[in-house]
Motif scaffolding. Structure first.
Motif, short mmCIF file in Angstrom:
data_model
loop_
_atom_site.label_atom_id
_atom_site.label_comp_id
_atom_site.label_asym_id
_atom_site.label_seq_id
_atom_site.Cartn_x
_atom_site.Cartn_y
_atom_site.Cartn_z
N SER A 96 0.82 -1.22 0.00
CA SER A 96 0.00 0.00 0.00
C SER A 96 0.85 1.27 0.00
O SER A 96 0.32 2.37 -0.12
CB SER A 96 -0.93 0.01 1.21
N GLY A 97 2.18 1.11 0.18
CA GLY A 97 3.07 2.26 0.15
C GLY A 97 3.49 2.78 1.51
O GLY A 97 4.33 3.68 1.59
N SER A 98 2.93 2.23 2.59
CA SER A 98 3.30 2.71 3.93
C SER A 98 4.65 2.13 4.35
O SER A 98 5.06 1.07 3.89
CB SER A 98 2.23 2.31 4.94
N GLU A 99 5.33 2.84 5.23
CA GLU A 99 6.65 2.42 5.70
C GLU A 99 6.74 2.65 7.21
O GLU A 99 6.43 3.74 7.70
CB GLU A 99 7.75 3.17 4.97
N THR A 100 7.13 1.62 7.94
CA THR A 100 7.19 1.68 9.41
C THR A 100 8.49 1.04 9.89
O THR A 100 8.93 0.03 9.33
CB THR A 100 6.00 0.93 10.05
N THR A 101 9.09 1.62 10.92
CA THR A 101 10.33 1.10 11.49
C THR A 101 10.05 0.41 12.82
O THR A 101 9.34 0.97 13.68
CB THR A 101 11.35 2.23 11.70
N PHE A 102 10.61 -0.79 13.00
CA PHE A 102 10.44 -1.55 14.24
C PHE A 102 11.81 -1.88 14.82
O PHE A 102 12.76 -2.12 14.09
CB PHE A 102 9.68 -2.86 13.97
N LEU A 103 11.88 -1.90 16.13
CA LEU A 103 13.11 -2.26 16.85
C LEU A 103 12.83 -3.48 17.72
O LEU A 103 11.79 -3.55 18.38
CB LEU A 103 13.59 -1.10 17.72
#
Length: 229
Positions: A96-103
């Motif tokens: 869908s084009g979303s971008e998320t960062t996870f640690l």
């Protein structure tokens, strides 16, 4: 009987619609991975590789990762000796084009114990958007060097567990039995006298109060006659 049936049918329709949405959604998901082998408060991330989920519905994935250099293996061993944690950063990009960062992190000794085999779990919501990424390992904690310098990553895609479905049919049947029992007069009324007949008592009290308020002269006259006798 008609209204409960309509409510039950509507509930089933909504449940089927929601369940259908979860099954029909599909797409891809790409994770770019960076890891930190230092023990300082600020992690020094270097690129580790990438994971591509070709179908979020089936969980099919393709993993490509860089092997560790001997210097990096030594850093990992130092982390383990100091009870340090191996830190991983995952940047997720969806279709869908979303971008998320996870640690996420794991004690370094578990990666040594598994010979660099770990488990990457990706949690998705009902819209197939990532909501969490976690790293784990089922190996014991050891301090020895791994047998290999290559990562073996098992990717797991999970949806949140569905909540329990209410037993609507049983509840409707109970309501029907209670209604039929009331119609046959089998239901025992355990209410107090006031609870049963308050709708008759309250209007009577109001009528008496209103009558007394509108005839003060009659009340006074009656009292005077009594005193003269």
């Amino acid at each position: 009987m008609y209204l409960p049936c309509v409510i039950f049918s509507l509930f089933l329709g909504i449940s089927s619609f929601t369940y259908g949405i979860e099954l029909d959604i599909d797409g891809w998901l790409q994770l770019r991975l960076w890891h930190a082998l230092n023990d300082e408060p600020v992690p020094n991330f270097v690129e580790r590789g990438n994971v591509t989920i070709t179908s979020v519905r089936s969980g099919a994935s393709v993993v490509g990762q860089n092997g560790l250099l001997q210097a990096q293996i030594n850093q990992l061993k130092d982390l383990a000796k100091n009870d340090g944690k191996y830190r991983l950063k995952a940047v997720a990009r969806t279709s869908s084009g979303s971008e998320t960062t996870f640690l996420t992190s794991i004690p370094a000794c578990y990666l040594l114990g598994s010979d660099l085999e770990d488990i990457l779990t990706i949690w998705l919501d009902s819209a197939a958007e990532p909501i969490a990424v976690s790293l784990s390992s089922s190996a014991p904690c050891v301090m020895d060097s791994p047998f290999t310098n290559m990562w073996t990553t098992n990717v797991i895609v999970k949806y949140p567990d569905s909540g329990p479905i209410p037993d609507t049919a049983t509840y409707i049947q109970k309501l029907e039995r209670e209604r039929e029992a009331r119609e046959r007069g089998e239901t025992k009324d355990n209410r107090s006298f006031l609870a049963k007949y308050w709708m008759y008592i309250v209007p009577a009290l109001i009528f008496v109060l209103l009558t007394s308020a509108t005839n003060p002269e009659a009340t006074a006259g009656g009292s005077g006659s009594g005193q003269r006798q």
